[in-house]
Structure formats: C-alpha cells, structure tokens
Design a protein around this motif. Structure first.
Motif, PDB file in Angstrom:
ATOM      1  N   VAL A  19      -6.226  24.202  54.864  1.00 43.45           N
ATOM      2  CA  VAL A  19      -6.878  23.045  54.255  1.00 43.45           C
ATOM      3  C   VAL A  19      -8.391  23.202  54.395  1.00 43.45           C
ATOM      4  O   VAL A  19      -8.880  23.646  55.425  1.00 43.45           O
ATOM      5  N   ALA A  20      -9.113  22.855  53.335  1.00 44.98           N
ATOM      6  CA  ALA A  20     -10.566  23.030  53.329  1.00 44.98           C
ATOM      7  C   ALA A  20     -11.220  21.891  52.575  1.00 44.98           C
ATOM      8  O   ALA A  20     -10.588  21.233  51.740  1.00 44.98           O
ATOM      9  N   ASN A  21     -12.490  21.647  52.880  1.00 46.81           N
ATOM     10  CA  ASN A  21     -13.263  20.682  52.101  1.00 46.81           C
ATOM     11  C   ASN A  21     -13.521  21.264  50.709  1.00 46.81           C
ATOM     12  O   ASN A  21     -13.499  22.481  50.514  1.00 46.81           O
ATOM     13  N   HIS A  22     -13.742  20.371  49.750  1.00 46.25           N
ATOM     14  CA  HIS A  22     -13.775  20.790  48.339  1.00 46.25           C
ATOM     15  C   HIS A  22     -15.108  20.429  47.698  1.00 46.25           C
ATOM     16  O   HIS A  22     -15.479  19.253  47.637  1.00 46.25           O
ATOM     17  N   THR A  23     -15.829  21.459  47.229  1.00 46.40           N
ATOM     18  CA  THR A  23     -17.104  21.254  46.554  1.00 46.40           C
ATOM     19  C   THR A  23     -17.056  21.693  45.104  1.00 46.40           C
ATOM     20  O   THR A  23     -17.701  21.101  44.246  1.00 46.40           O
ATOM     21  N   SER A  24     -16.264  22.737  44.836  1.00 53.00           N
ATOM     22  CA  SER A  24     -16.319  23.372  43.530  1.00 53.00           C
ATOM     23  C   SER A  24     -15.003  24.069  43.217  1.00 53.00           C
ATOM     24  O   SER A  24     -14.250  24.440  44.130  1.00 53.00           O
ATOM     25  N   PRO A  25     -14.703  24.305  41.928  1.00 54.03           N
ATOM     26  CA  PRO A  25     -13.530  25.104  41.580  1.00 54.03           C
ATOM     27  C   PRO A  25     -13.596  26.525  42.113  1.00 54.03           C
ATOM     28  O   PRO A  25     -12.561  27.177  42.277  1.00 54.03           O
ATOM     29  N   ILE A  26     -14.814  27.014  42.408  1.00 51.01           N
ATOM     30  CA  ILE A  26     -14.942  28.374  42.908  1.00 51.01           C
ATOM     31  C   ILE A  26     -14.619  28.477  44.402  1.00 51.01           C
ATOM     32  O   ILE A  26     -14.640  29.580  44.957  1.00 51.01           O
ATOM     33  N   ASP A  27     -14.309  27.340  45.042  1.00 54.05           N
ATOM     34  CA  ASP A  27     -13.903  27.387  46.450  1.00 54.05           C
ATOM     35  C   ASP A  27     -12.729  28.341  46.646  1.00 54.05           C
ATOM     36  O   ASP A  27     -12.668  29.079  47.636  1.00 54.05           O
ATOM     37  N   ALA A  28     -11.787  28.309  45.710  1.00 55.67           N
ATOM     38  CA  ALA A  28     -10.604  29.164  45.821  1.00 55.67           C
ATOM     39  C   ALA A  28     -10.987  30.635  45.759  1.00 55.67           C
ATOM     40  O   ALA A  28     -10.453  31.468  46.505  1.00 55.67           O
ATOM     41  N   ILE A  29     -11.934  30.985  44.887  1.00 54.97           N
ATOM     42  CA  ILE A  29     -12.381  32.381  44.790  1.00 54.97           C
ATOM     43  C   ILE A  29     -13.099  32.801  46.052  1.00 54.97           C
ATOM     44  O   ILE A  29     -12.944  33.931  46.528  1.00 54.97           O
ATOM     45  N   ILE A  30     -13.894  31.875  46.614  1.00 55.58           N
ATOM     46  CA  ILE A  30     -14.622  32.174  47.853  1.00 55.58           C
ATOM     47  C   ILE A  30     -13.637  32.539  48.964  1.00 55.58           C
ATOM     48  O   ILE A  30     -13.860  33.491  49.722  1.00 55.58           O
ATOM     49  N   LEU A  31     -12.537  31.804  49.067  1.00 58.89           N
ATOM     50  CA  LEU A  31     -11.570  32.052  50.141  1.00 58.89           C
ATOM     51  C   LEU A  31     -10.696  33.266  49.850  1.00 58.89           C
ATOM     52  O   LEU A  31     -10.393  34.046  50.766  1.00 58.89           O
ATOM     53  N   THR A  32     -10.271  33.452  48.600  1.00 57.17           N
ATOM     54  CA  THR A  32      -9.404  34.592  48.281  1.00 57.17           C
ATOM     55  C   THR A  32     -10.170  35.908  48.296  1.00 57.17           C
ATOM     56  O   THR A  32      -9.565  36.977  48.226  1.00 57.17           O
ATOM     57  N   THR A  52     -10.714  15.956  45.070  1.00 51.99           N
ATOM     58  CA  THR A  52     -11.823  15.949  44.120  1.00 51.99           C
ATOM     59  C   THR A  52     -12.996  16.678  44.746  1.00 51.99           C
ATOM     60  O   THR A  52     -13.001  16.945  45.949  1.00 51.99           O
ATOM     61  N   CYS A  53     -13.990  17.006  43.928  1.00 48.16           N
ATOM     62  CA  CYS A  53     -15.154  17.750  44.425  1.00 48.16           C
ATOM     63  C   CYS A  53     -16.211  16.795  44.977  1.00 48.16           C
ATOM     64  O   CYS A  53     -16.552  15.797  44.339  1.00 48.16           O
ATOM     65  N   ILE A  54     -16.722  17.113  46.160  1.00 49.13           N
ATOM     66  CA  ILE A  54     -17.779  16.339  46.819  1.00 49.13           C
ATOM     67  C   ILE A  54     -19.029  17.218  46.881  1.00 49.13           C
ATOM     68  O   ILE A  54     -18.933  18.447  46.948  1.00 49.13           O
ATOM     69  N   ASN A  55     -20.205  16.614  46.915  1.00 47.03           N
ATOM     70  CA  ASN A  55     -21.445  17.346  46.657  1.00 47.03           C
ATOM     71  C   ASN A  55     -22.014  18.163  47.819  1.00 47.03           C
ATOM     72  O   ASN A  55     -23.231  18.271  47.968  1.00 47.03           O
ATOM     73  N   ASN A  56     -21.180  18.744  48.653  1.00 48.84           N
ATOM     74  CA  ASN A  56     -21.642  19.700  49.666  1.00 48.84           C
ATOM     75  C   ASN A  56     -22.426  19.044  50.797  1.00 48.84           C
ATOM     76  O   ASN A  56     -23.098  19.729  51.573  1.00 48.84           O
ATOM     77  N   THR A  57     -22.366  17.704  50.901  1.00 45.84           N
ATOM     78  CA  THR A  57     -23.053  17.028  51.994  1.00 45.84           C
ATOM     79  C   THR A  57     -22.078  16.295  52.900  1.00 45.84           C
ATOM     80  O   THR A  57     -22.433  15.945  54.024  1.00 45.84           O
ATOM     81  N   SER A  58     -20.861  16.046  52.421  1.00 50.01           N
ATOM     82  CA  SER A  58     -19.946  15.162  53.138  1.00 50.01           C
ATOM     83  C   SER A  58     -18.506  15.641  53.009  1.00 50.01           C
ATOM     84  O   SER A  58     -18.180  16.503  52.192  1.00 50.01           O
ATOM     85  N   VAL A  59     -17.659  15.036  53.850  1.00 47.45           N
ATOM     86  CA  VAL A  59     -16.216  15.204  53.744  1.00 47.45           C
ATOM     87  C   VAL A  59     -15.625  13.810  53.614  1.00 47.45           C
ATOM     88  O   VAL A  59     -15.873  12.942  54.451  1.00 47.45           O
ATOM     89  N   MET A  60     -14.858  13.596  52.547  1.00 47.95           N
ATOM     90  CA  MET A  60     -14.269  12.284  52.328  1.00 47.95           C
ATOM     91  C   MET A  60     -12.800  12.281  52.744  1.00 47.95           C
ATOM     92  O   MET A  60     -12.273  13.299  53.212  1.00 47.95           O
ATOM     93  N   MET A  61     -12.145  11.161  52.585  1.00 47.38           N
ATOM     94  CA  MET A  61     -10.805  10.955  53.112  1.00 47.38           C
ATOM     95  C   MET A  61      -9.820  12.015  52.611  1.00 47.38           C
ATOM     96  O   MET A  61      -9.782  12.325  51.426  1.00 47.38           O
ATOM     97  N   PHE A  62      -9.038  12.585  53.539  1.00 51.66           N
ATOM     98  CA  PHE A  62      -7.992  13.537  53.200  1.00 51.66           C
ATOM     99  C   PHE A  62      -6.716  12.778  52.850  1.00 51.66           C
ATOM    100  O   PHE A  62      -6.315  11.863  53.570  1.00 51.66           O
ATOM    101  N   VAL A  75     -10.426  25.020  57.432  1.00 46.87           N
ATOM    102  CA  VAL A  75     -11.520  25.896  57.005  1.00 46.87           C
ATOM    103  C   VAL A  75     -12.660  25.018  56.504  1.00 46.87           C
ATOM    104  O   VAL A  75     -12.442  24.106  55.702  1.00 46.87           O
ATOM    105  N   ALA A  76     -13.857  25.295  56.987  1.00 49.31           N
ATOM    106  CA  ALA A  76     -15.050  24.563  56.551  1.00 49.31           C
ATOM    107  C   ALA A  76     -15.883  25.460  55.651  1.00 49.31           C
ATOM    108  O   ALA A  76     -16.153  26.615  55.996  1.00 49.31           O
ATOM    109  N   ILE A  77     -16.286  24.920  54.487  1.00 42.52           N
ATOM    110  CA  ILE A  77     -17.101  25.663  53.522  1.00 42.52           C
ATOM    111  C   ILE A  77     -18.408  24.907  53.318  1.00 42.52           C
ATOM    112  O   ILE A  77     -18.408  23.711  53.025  1.00 42.52           O
TER     113      ILE A  77
END
Length: 404
Positions: free
Chosen positions: A228-241, A307-317, A331-333
């Motif tokens: 499980v990871a925080n979500h900023t962008s659709p490219i998060d998956a590429i970053i991890l893979t 949903t994508c959050i703007n790289n400053t925060s983590v919202m409710m899981f 995993v923290a990105i």
C-alpha cells in the motif's frame, strides 16, 4: 522531393539508433551510463543560478504583484476589517456591512485544508516552468533568455525523445506480455513475465527522465503480501514497478489502456474488475483474498486513498484493503517538485493533457521508502489498522496526515 525524404529517413535512423544504444539498451540491462546524473547536475546548477537571479531581481523596485497564499486556490486581498467597513462603530445597520464577513467565509470554505490538497503546490522559487509560479513573469533579460532556451529544449528535444521512449516501452510491454502469455503456467513463464515488466518499466521511467531513489530495499514487498502506498499520480505504479513486480488492482478500461490491461493479464496475475464488479464490494474482497492466499503470486499493489493527492499530504485510507488479511507492506512516495509537478489534477486535466505536462517538465525525481511489514494486531479493526499504516507512511514521507 526524394532527396528530402531520404534525408528525413536518414535522420530518423540515426535518431532511433542513438535512442536504442544510449537509453533503451542500458535501461533493459538495468545499467546507467551517467547521462541522467549529468543532466540533473546541469539542471540543478541552472536552477540555482536562476534562484540567485530572482533573489537579486526581487530586491530591485518591481511592479506590485498580488501574492497568493501558499498552495492557495484564490488570491486574498488582506485589507483590514476597519477599512472594509467604513463605519464599524455606528449604530445603524446597513446590508453592505455583511459583505466583508461573507467574503471571508467564502474564502475559508473554498480554501479549506482538504480542497488545497487537490491543487498543485506553489514553489517558493521558480524552476523555469511557466506553470509553477504565477508571480515570476519578468525578472531580467538573461533569465528570460534562459527560460526561452529551456522551452526550446523541453518541447523540441525532450518531448520527441520521451514520446519515442514511451512508444518503445508501451509497444514492448504489449508484445512481450502477449508472447509470454502464450506459455503454459510455470516458473519459467513467471520469470519471463517479471523480466518483461521490469524491462518495460525501466524504459518508461527513462521516458519521464526519472531519477528514483529507493531506500530500505530489504523491506521490499514479498509474494503473497499487499503493498500500500500514498497516491500522487498515475505514474506511481511505474515508479514502483521499476524496482520490482506487482499484481495491479483496478477497473478494466477501454482504448489503449484496455489493450495494455488485456495483454499484461495474460502474463501476470493482475486483478482487473469490470465496472459492475467494482460496485460489488464482497466480490472484490473475495478475489483479492484468493490472490493473497497464493504465496507464489506477486504482491498486490493498492493505493488506498482512491484518488491523487498533491504530494503534500496523506488522506484517509479506505478500509477495504485492510480487511483482506495478510501482511501489509507500506511504501511512502515523495516527489521533488523542483524538477516537475507529478500531481494529476483529474478535475482540471484529462490524461492526455497531464502526460503532455509531465513529458514537458524537466524531470521526475522522487524518493521511495520501503517500510517494515505490518500486520493487524489483536483487537484492532480495519479502520484502526488503516489509520496506523497511514500515519507510518505520512511520517516516513514527511507528509501531512489528514483524517478526511
């Protein structure tokens, strides 16, 4: 006319040869020629020079520019209440007296701490991208010339290069997984599938001029677990893979994305849901539990924020990911906004516009922290477990934790 076409074909051959030799082949082999490092070094020095020029320019008399609040959505006019209300101590009430308080109330509603997380963060210093700071329009001639050169480099060199690499990576992913998918289920098929996914992900990261720093690799997600990871962008998956293989979870799509999904699922046990199945929470949970129960399958990759959050925060899981059971690998990105804004504001930009913005940025630089595995404690419900994991990710990534 034939001479022109021959020149164009010759240039194209040279272009493709250089791309394959200097970028694609080293990426496939997992080695670096130092080109990205040298590019980032030059970029860093240029941005440092630009920052110094901006600081010197600010000291000179400049036309007054309205400044927006940090990470703000609206421009505030910080006029004191005494000036807004002409006669604050008079007895008679006028309807216009409420305008000041109404405006302040609307500002508080529009720019609350949740809404701000869905707009791009404003940088303190300009990074020579027009989109990043509205306050820096003109500082000096030299800085303007450097900005123009940067526009030419980003749109006339980096953009064609990145489109070429993205095309190679996506095509290789589709063709490679379709071929591997024809093999019978075996350890050889699993190995070849991982090779294809890793190789193509590395090429796609190069298409973003990505520089990723992975920390604590000993904590990388293991088979049979849930990442499980925080979500900023659709490219998060590429970053991890780019650093390991995962089984993706998501809704089945049409178009190019649908082609990729249908091709990859033949070679790797991704979990794609039809739109009707997504609404059936129990069916989704059942399929995920079946996946996690098989310890030979790749770890599931889930972004619990949804949903994508703007790289400053983590919202409710959302708690669904934590009701499945099994081991959770947090995993923290965290992206470096100095080189480009990775946040996808889906309400403002469609996916094509977003990808164009990403591919015309300077680079994508981020840090990825693998954290020790976590399991649900005795007497802990799914919501409490989700909050505990969210807090750990926020602390590690230096992100603000929000309960919303």
């Amino acid at each position: 006319m034939e001479d022109v076409w021959s020149v164009v074909l010759r240039v194209g051959e040279v272009w493709v040869t250089l791309v394959f030799t200097l970028i694609v082949l080293p990426s496939a082999l997992g080695v670096s020629l130092g080109i990205s490092e040298a590019y980032l070094w030059v970029l860093m020095k240029t941005l440092e020079w630009a920052t110094i020029r901006i600081q010197k320019g600010v000291k000179k008399p400049q036309p007054q520019i309205k400044t927006s609040a940090t990470n703000g959505i609206i421009e505030r006019d910080e006029t004191p209440m005494e000036k807004e209300i002409v006669h604050p101590h008079r007895v008679d009430f006028e309807f216009s007296d409420i305008f000041y308080f109404c405006r302040k109330g609307f500002e508080a509603i529009v720019e609350d701490e949740v809404t701000q997380r869905f707009s791009s963060e404003e940088l303190v210093s300009w990074n020579l991208l027009t989109r990043t700071n509205v306050n820096f329009h003109y500082i000096s001639l030299r800085l303007t010339i450097v900005w123009v050169i940067g526009v030419i480099v980003r749109y006339c060199f980096l953009l064609p290069l990145r489109i070429t690499l993205a095309t190679i990576g996506i095509t290789s992913m589709i063709v490679g997984t379709m071929i591997v998918g024809q093999l019978p289920n075996s350890s050889v098929k699993n190995y070849l599938s991982e090779v294809v996914h890793l190789t193509c992900s590395r090429i796609l990261v190069r298409a973003l001029s990505g520089t990723i720093h992975y920390h604590n690799k000993e904590n990388r997600p293991q088979k049979g677990g849930i990442c499980v990871a925080n979500h900023t962008s659709p490219i998060d998956a590429i970053i991890l893979t780019n650093d390991g293989c995962y089984a993706m979870v998501g809704q089945a799509h049409g178009g190019l994305m649908g082609i990729i999904q249908r091709a990859t699922v033949k070679a790797c046990p991704h979990v794609w849901f039809e739109r009707s199945e997504v609404k059936d929470r129990h069916l989704v949970t059942k399929r995920l539990r079946e996946h996690v129960a098989d310890k030979n399958k790749l770890p599931i990759l889930i972004f619990p924020e949804g949903t994508c959050i703007n790289n400053t925060s983590v919202m409710m899981f959302k708690k669904g990911s934590f009701e499945i059971g099994g081991t959770i690998y947090p995993v923290a990105i965290k992206y470096d906004p100095q080189f480009g804004d990775a946040f996808w504001n889906s309400s403002k930009y469609n996916i094509v516009s977003y990808l164009l913005r990403i591919m015309t940025s300077w680079a994508i630089v981020c840090n990825v922290w693998y954290m020790p595995p976590m399991v649900r404690q005795e007497g802990e419900d799914a919501v409490q477990f989700a909050n505990r994991v969210k807090s750990a990710i926020a602390r590690q990534g230096g992100l603000t934790e929000l309960p919303w």
